[in-house]
Design a protein around this motif. Structure first.
Motif, short mmCIF file in Angstrom:
data_model
loop_
_atom_site.label_atom_id
_atom_site.label_comp_id
_atom_site.label_asym_id
_atom_site.label_seq_id
_atom_site.Cartn_x
_atom_site.Cartn_y
_atom_site.Cartn_z
N ASP A 1 0.90 -1.29 0.02
CA ASP A 1 0.06 0.14 0.02
C ASP A 1 0.84 1.32 0.07
O ASP A 1 2.04 0.98 -0.26
N GLY B 1 2.24 -0.66 6.22
CA GLY B 1 2.78 -0.03 7.53
C GLY B 1 3.41 -0.59 8.49
O GLY B 1 4.77 -0.91 8.87
N GLY C 1 -1.82 -5.80 8.55
CA GLY C 1 -3.07 -5.77 7.79
C GLY C 1 -2.73 -6.73 6.71
O GLY C 1 -3.82 -7.36 6.23
C1 RB5 Z 1 -2.03 2.46 6.79
O1 RB5 Z 1 -1.93 3.81 7.21
C2 RB5 Z 1 -1.75 1.48 7.69
O2 RB5 Z 1 -2.67 1.22 8.42
C3 RB5 Z 1 -1.37 0.29 6.84
O3 RB5 Z 1 -0.27 0.33 6.11
C4 RB5 Z 1 -1.04 -1.04 7.54
O4 RB5 Z 1 0.03 -0.90 8.55
C5 RB5 Z 1 -1.99 -1.97 8.22
O5 RB5 Z 1 -1.93 -2.93 8.89
#
Ligand code: RB5
Length: 366
Positions: free
Chosen positions: A8, A68, A72
């Protein structure tokens, strides 16, 4: 090795670094699935699905996902059947995720890891092979869990391995394992286990509506459609499972296959084969209580397919990981059903802990 990589916005910089590193090393073919820059905030599940599905389908051998924290991405990717994503913050975890878990997706935290640490983790993860052995058994159990939860429809069209965890099956399996169980009890238990298994195996047989006249009215009910089942015991131990299945599916046709192991080549040789004439139209269950090396099971499947059998499954009471691997690699279209998945084979080819020689225990020939 083909590697799909994606991130992401929060993982973009690390993705660019790792992709470049892999390209320079030249050990892997890298497919960058995006994004092209980090100017726009993106949702990590979208990329986790793209990369995860590429791995599950076999378009990529492995995947790398960076957000990040990596959390996630790993949570989302692990929702895809066939994906084994490991979130790694150090090289040792990455190494064991390959050795023991055969992880096929590496999740990393772009905001957590220093770049040099991420490169160290990546190199270890790429270069470490799965150890197999007892760890294969645990992975098959994860796959069985996917099947049970209904999420096991893997995107690739591979045969599945289903291990029966129903309490009644497990209870009876413990009894057949016991060396003090008598021949009479052993025989009865094997029939009962086979019957319980086939009840579940036949869950998806197609139904067709039929008109039935009850004492009160004519109604529409359902009957099994088409040519139904053929069961094929591999002589001799497979015979022990036949009656338990016929009690539930009395119209199933029964074929027989006899194989022996050539003492010199150690390869299975056919000495008997008699199958129903309409075998090509039937759902076929090949019965063999013990799936050990997989040599005779694979040869039995070859034989059935060479006589026109198309929809073939293998039903066992106890399987060894070695046998499961052999059958799946020789016959990726064949589903394997087993009441238990054991640890390994010993030097004599016996399943450990197993139950001994199923034929001898069924027929009292020891
Ligand atoms: C994005 O801000 C962040 O939440 C994402 O990259 C990640 O760390 C989620 O687990």
């Amino acid at each position: 090795m083909k590697i799909a990589i994606g991130s992401d916005h929060a993982g973009y910089k690390m993705k660019a670094l790792l992709a470049e590193h892999l390209r320079l090393k030249g050990t892997a073919e890298v497919k960058d699935m995006g994004p092209e820059d980090d100017s726009v905030s993106t949702d990590y599940p979208d990329m986790a699905c793209r990369v995860g599905e590429a791995v599950a389908r076999g378009d990529a051998d492995r995947g790398i996902l960076i957000c990040g924290t990596g959390v996630g991405m790993s949570i989302a990717a692990n929702k895809i059947p066939g994906v084994y994503a490991a979130l790694c913050c150090d090289a040792e975890t990455a190494r064991y995720s390959r050795l023991h878990n055969n992880s096929n997706v590496l999740a990393l935290g772009g905001r957590i890891l220093p770049p040099e640490k991420a490169l160290e983790i990546l190199d270890i993860w790429i270069s470490t092979d799965f150890e197999g052995g007892r760890h294969s058994r645990r992975l098959y159990k994860i796959a069985a869990c996917e099947q049970k939860s209904g999420s096991g429809s893997s995107l690739g069209e591979k045969g599945k391995t289903v291990v029966f965890d129903h309490p009644l099956v497990q209870h009876k399996v413990s009894m057949v394992r016991n060396k003090n169980t008598s021949v009479k009890e052993f025989r009865e238990l094997v029939q009962e286990i086979a019957g319980l298994m086939v009840y579940e195996i036949t869950r998806n047989l197609p139904l067709a509506p039929v008109k039935v006249e009850t004492p009160l009215a004519v109604t529409e009910a359902y009957a099994i459609e088409g040519k139904k089942l053929a069961i094929i015991p591999v002589l001799r131990a497979g015979l022990g499972m036949v009656d338990g299945i016929l009690q539930l599916v009395p119209n199933a046709k029964v074929g027989h296959i006899g194989l022996y192991r050539d003492p010199e080549t150690l390869l299975p040789v056919e000495y008997y084969c008699k199958l129903p004439g309409d075998i090509c139209d039937r759902d076929i269950l090949i019965l063999d209580p013990m799936l050990a090396t997989g040599g005779s099971a694979s040869a039995a499947i070859d034989l059935v397919k060479s006589r026109g059998g198309k929809k073939v499954s293998l039903v066992c009471i106890i399987a060894a990981p070695e046998g499961v691997s052999k059958v799946h690699s020789d016959h990726p279209d064949v589903d394997i059903y087993s009441a238990a998945l054991d640890s390994h084979l010993n030097d004599h080819g016996y399943i450990v802990p197993g139950l001994g020689d199923a034929g001898d225990r069924l027929f009292g020939t020891k």
